[in-house]
Motif scaffolding. Sequence first.
Motif, PDB file in Angstrom:
ATOM      1  N   SER A   2      93.157  46.292 -41.853  1.00 44.25           N
ATOM      2  CA  SER A   2      92.277  47.137 -41.208  1.00 44.25           C
ATOM      3  C   SER A   2      92.857  47.832 -39.746  1.00 44.25           C
ATOM      4  O   SER A   2      93.809  47.382 -39.567  1.00 44.25           O
ATOM      5  N   LEU A   3      92.271  49.079 -39.499  1.00 44.81           N
ATOM      6  CA  LEU A   3      92.847  49.802 -38.678  1.00 44.81           C
ATOM      7  C   LEU A   3      92.245  49.233 -37.180  1.00 44.81           C
ATOM      8  O   LEU A   3      90.911  48.744 -37.004  1.00 44.81           O
ATOM      9  N   ARG A   4      92.950  49.120 -36.243  1.00 44.22           N
ATOM     10  CA  ARG A   4      92.413  48.575 -34.954  1.00 44.22           C
ATOM     11  C   ARG A   4      92.614  49.917 -33.709  1.00 44.22           C
ATOM     12  O   ARG A   4      93.717  50.661 -34.263  1.00 44.22           O
ATOM     13  N   LEU A   5      91.903  49.858 -32.949  1.00 45.19           N
ATOM     14  CA  LEU A   5      91.944  51.096 -31.779  1.00 45.19           C
ATOM     15  C   LEU A   5      92.091  50.334 -30.688  1.00 45.19           C
ATOM     16  O   LEU A   5      91.568  49.418 -30.133  1.00 45.19           O
ATOM     17  N   SER A   6      93.069  50.979 -29.715  1.00 41.28           N
ATOM     18  CA  SER A   6      93.470  50.437 -28.493  1.00 41.28           C
ATOM     19  C   SER A   6      93.705  51.648 -27.559  1.00 41.28           C
ATOM     20  O   SER A   6      93.465  52.882 -27.859  1.00 41.28           O
ATOM     21  N   GLY A 240      98.564  61.668 -28.680  1.00 36.47           N
ATOM     22  CA  GLY A 240      98.780  62.444 -27.254  1.00 36.47           C
ATOM     23  C   GLY A 240     100.239  63.174 -27.471  1.00 36.47           C
ATOM     24  O   GLY A 240     100.519  64.054 -26.512  1.00 36.47           O
ATOM     25  N   PHE A 241     100.803  62.912 -28.380  1.00 38.07           N
ATOM     26  CA  PHE A 241     102.523  63.476 -28.635  1.00 38.07           C
ATOM     27  C   PHE A 241     102.651  64.102 -29.818  1.00 38.07           C
ATOM     28  O   PHE A 241     103.723  64.610 -29.977  1.00 38.07           O
ATOM     29  N   THR A 242     101.673  64.279 -30.755  1.00 40.53           N
ATOM     30  CA  THR A 242     101.811  65.039 -31.821  1.00 40.53           C
ATOM     31  C   THR A 242     101.322  66.503 -31.728  1.00 40.53           C
ATOM     32  O   THR A 242     100.573  66.896 -30.532  1.00 40.53           O
ATOM     33  N   PRO A 243     101.471  67.331 -32.623  1.00 41.81           N
ATOM     34  CA  PRO A 243     101.020  68.678 -32.552  1.00 41.81           C
ATOM     35  C   PRO A 243      99.408  68.947 -32.069  1.00 41.81           C
ATOM     36  O   PRO A 243      98.958  69.872 -31.412  1.00 41.81           O
ATOM     37  N   ASP A 244      98.718  68.018 -32.912  1.00 44.55           N
ATOM     38  CA  ASP A 244      97.314  67.976 -32.451  1.00 44.55           C
ATOM     39  C   ASP A 244      96.969  66.968 -31.578  1.00 44.55           C
ATOM     40  O   ASP A 244      95.851  66.422 -31.343  1.00 44.55           O
ATOM     41  N   LEU A 252      83.683  62.659 -31.901  1.00 43.58           N
ATOM     42  CA  LEU A 252      83.812  61.513 -32.821  1.00 43.58           C
ATOM     43  C   LEU A 252      84.394  62.016 -34.103  1.00 43.58           C
ATOM     44  O   LEU A 252      85.068  61.296 -34.592  1.00 43.58           O
ATOM     45  N   ASP A 253      83.765  62.978 -34.524  1.00 42.37           N
ATOM     46  CA  ASP A 253      84.316  63.244 -36.002  1.00 42.37           C
ATOM     47  C   ASP A 253      85.845  63.804 -35.880  1.00 42.37           C
ATOM     48  O   ASP A 253      86.604  63.538 -37.093  1.00 42.37           O
ATOM     49  N   ALA A 254      86.250  64.418 -34.994  1.00 41.48           N
ATOM     50  CA  ALA A 254      87.584  64.741 -34.831  1.00 41.48           C
ATOM     51  C   ALA A 254      88.462  63.658 -34.757  1.00 41.48           C
ATOM     52  O   ALA A 254      89.546  63.450 -35.631  1.00 41.48           O
ATOM     53  N   PHE A 255      88.051  62.438 -34.257  1.00 42.53           N
ATOM     54  CA  PHE A 255      88.739  61.272 -34.165  1.00 42.53           C
ATOM     55  C   PHE A 255      88.790  60.543 -35.654  1.00 42.53           C
ATOM     56  O   PHE A 255      89.772  60.000 -35.913  1.00 42.53           O
ATOM     57  N   VAL A 256      87.647  60.477 -35.990  1.00 42.58           N
ATOM     58  CA  VAL A 256      87.672  60.034 -37.486  1.00 42.58           C
ATOM     59  C   VAL A 256      88.519  60.502 -38.513  1.00 42.58           C
ATOM     60  O   VAL A 256      89.165  59.906 -39.364  1.00 42.58           O
ATOM     61  N   VAL A 271      96.318  54.191 -30.879  1.00 43.30           N
ATOM     62  CA  VAL A 271      96.299  54.047 -29.216  1.00 43.30           C
ATOM     63  C   VAL A 271      95.782  55.295 -28.457  1.00 43.30           C
ATOM     64  O   VAL A 271      96.646  56.174 -28.859  1.00 43.30           O
ATOM     65  N   ILE A 272      94.726  55.425 -27.795  1.00 40.15           N
ATOM     66  CA  ILE A 272      94.260  56.745 -27.210  1.00 40.15           C
ATOM     67  C   ILE A 272      94.440  56.470 -25.781  1.00 40.15           C
ATOM     68  O   ILE A 272      94.179  55.329 -25.046  1.00 40.15           O
ATOM     69  N   HIS A 273      94.857  57.667 -24.945  1.00 40.37           N
ATOM     70  CA  HIS A 273      94.507  57.349 -23.678  1.00 40.37           C
ATOM     71  C   HIS A 273      93.556  57.332 -22.955  1.00 40.37           C
ATOM     72  O   HIS A 273      92.528  58.208 -23.252  1.00 40.37           O
ATOM     73  N   TRP A 274      93.406  56.670 -21.834  1.00 42.90           N
ATOM     74  CA  TRP A 274      92.133  56.537 -21.077  1.00 42.90           C
ATOM     75  C   TRP A 274      92.026  57.769 -20.329  1.00 42.90           C
ATOM     76  O   TRP A 274      93.119  58.334 -19.914  1.00 42.90           O
ATOM     77  N   PRO A 275      90.653  58.731 -20.502  1.00 42.05           N
ATOM     78  CA  PRO A 275      90.705  59.990 -19.907  1.00 42.05           C
ATOM     79  C   PRO A 275      91.195  60.063 -18.029  1.00 42.05           C
ATOM     80  O   PRO A 275      90.985  58.957 -17.555  1.00 42.05           O
ATOM     81  N   ILE A 276      92.169  61.243 -17.988  1.00 41.25           N
ATOM     82  CA  ILE A 276      92.564  61.537 -16.628  1.00 41.25           C
ATOM     83  C   ILE A 276      91.971  62.758 -16.392  1.00 41.25           C
ATOM     84  O   ILE A 276      92.861  63.627 -16.895  1.00 41.25           O
ATOM     85  N   PRO A 277      91.108  63.009 -15.526  1.00 45.48           N
ATOM     86  CA  PRO A 277      91.013  64.339 -15.052  1.00 45.48           C
ATOM     87  C   PRO A 277      92.249  65.297 -14.425  1.00 45.48           C
ATOM     88  O   PRO A 277      93.116  64.572 -13.925  1.00 45.48           O
ATOM     89  N   ASP A 278      92.080  66.438 -15.068  1.00 50.24           N
ATOM     90  CA  ASP A 278      92.984  67.321 -14.264  1.00 50.24           C
ATOM     91  C   ASP A 278      94.535  66.950 -14.766  1.00 50.24           C
ATOM     92  O   ASP A 278      95.348  67.237 -13.855  1.00 50.24           O
ATOM     93  N   SER A 279      94.826  66.566 -16.052  1.00 45.78           N
ATOM     94  CA  SER A 279      95.916  66.232 -16.478  1.00 45.78           C
ATOM     95  C   SER A 279      95.847  66.384 -17.830  1.00 45.78           C
ATOM     96  O   SER A 279      95.093  66.743 -18.736  1.00 45.78           O
ATOM     97  N   VAL A 280      97.304  65.963 -18.465  1.00 43.30           N
ATOM     98  CA  VAL A 280      97.498  66.288 -19.912  1.00 43.30           C
ATOM     99  C   VAL A 280      96.513  65.215 -20.713  1.00 43.30           C
ATOM    100  O   VAL A 280      96.403  65.578 -21.937  1.00 43.30           O
ATOM    101  N   PHE A 281      96.016  64.117 -20.153  1.00 39.68           N
ATOM    102  CA  PHE A 281      95.278  63.278 -20.784  1.00 39.68           C
ATOM    103  C   PHE A 281      93.733  63.441 -20.347  1.00 39.68           C
ATOM    104  O   PHE A 281      92.724  62.489 -20.407  1.00 39.68           O
ATOM    105  N   ALA A 282      93.238  64.676 -19.870  1.00 42.14           N
ATOM    106  CA  ALA A 282      91.726  65.095 -19.351  1.00 42.14           C
ATOM    107  C   ALA A 282      91.009  65.047 -20.980  1.00 42.14           C
ATOM    108  O   ALA A 282      91.396  65.332 -21.924  1.00 42.14           O
ATOM    109  N   ALA A 283      89.859  64.262 -20.795  1.00 41.63           N
ATOM    110  CA  ALA A 283      89.009  64.178 -21.912  1.00 41.63           C
ATOM    111  C   ALA A 283      87.706  63.774 -21.625  1.00 41.63           C
ATOM    112  O   ALA A 283      87.415  63.198 -20.393  1.00 41.63           O
ATOM    113  N   ASP A 284      86.550  64.115 -22.296  1.00 43.87           N
ATOM    114  CA  ASP A 284      85.250  63.852 -21.987  1.00 43.87           C
ATOM    115  C   ASP A 284      85.007  62.296 -22.032  1.00 43.87           C
ATOM    116  O   ASP A 284      85.367  61.711 -23.080  1.00 43.87           O
TER     117      ASP A 284
END
Length: 300
Positions: A2-6, A240-244, A252-256, A271-284
């Motif tokens: 099974s797939l795990r999410l970190s 975070g380091f692939t073309p997409d 949620l659909d995009a992640f799935v 493994v997904i990055h915890w969102p960081i505003p005003d950075s390359v890891f910005a996310a809702d």
Amino acid sequence: MSLRLSTVILPYRRWHEGARSAWMRAEQLGFHTAYTYDHLTWRSFRDGPWFGAIPTLTAAASVTERLRLGTLVTSPNFRHPVTLAKELISLDDISGGRITLGIGAGGTGFDATALGQEAWSPRERADRLAEFVPLLDRLLTEDTVSYEGSFYSAQEARNVPGCLQRPRLPFAVAATGPRGMRLAARYGQAWVTTGDPKLYEGGTPEQSVEALRGQLGKLADACAAIDRDVAGIDKILLTGFTPDRGRPLESLDAFVDFAGRHKELGFTEIVIHWPIPDSVFAADEKVFERIAMEGLAQLG
């Protein structure tokens, strides 16, 4: 499998000004592991606050109970196996056996020259990692180690009582080249990749998938060469380091969709990055939390 999410929580905030609550929230959200970068600083964060990985993980261990914790990744750039082993044994004990060591050759960033040395070439980094990993393995599994190598030495280094996890805490070896793959096959409980860096700017998601398929094949070949079943190694994709790179956290659909394609390839952990505003890891943050709580269930 099974797939795990970190997740990865970068150490850019003071402990009592947001960092503590993030690690606690990671456990509440059900992540399998929460990692942090083991750097002295990193890229766009160079001129801002940045805290050490081992103390951060020690603090995180004290405010969580079930969440696995780890580095993604530690490298020889500013670490020595003898002192690192002592810190890891202590951290593994404090956490109750919840530590994973992500380890790789390192790069040419700020870590590479902070101690005053010239940045090593890719071959020099590979040479050092090839000596670092086996020595660290010994230090974490033997009570007393003496060793004289080309880059590292140990003189009656004592590591009693050893790791709480037996025979030692797991290694997640970051590798794409043949020498790194051999280290992952021999010493890794997991293998880590960020994809093909050559595709980061101009590549397509489809090209990235094929590149990852090729990397997985090289890992399988390295395992076959020592008669190890590649199925016994976890395959970790740090996003975070692939073309997409930003798309998996857009919805949620995009992640799935993203996770499903990479699960089919054979990855066992995303493994997904915890969102960081005003950075390359910005996310809702609301989307991020929904992905954490619902993403894997959507895969079926």
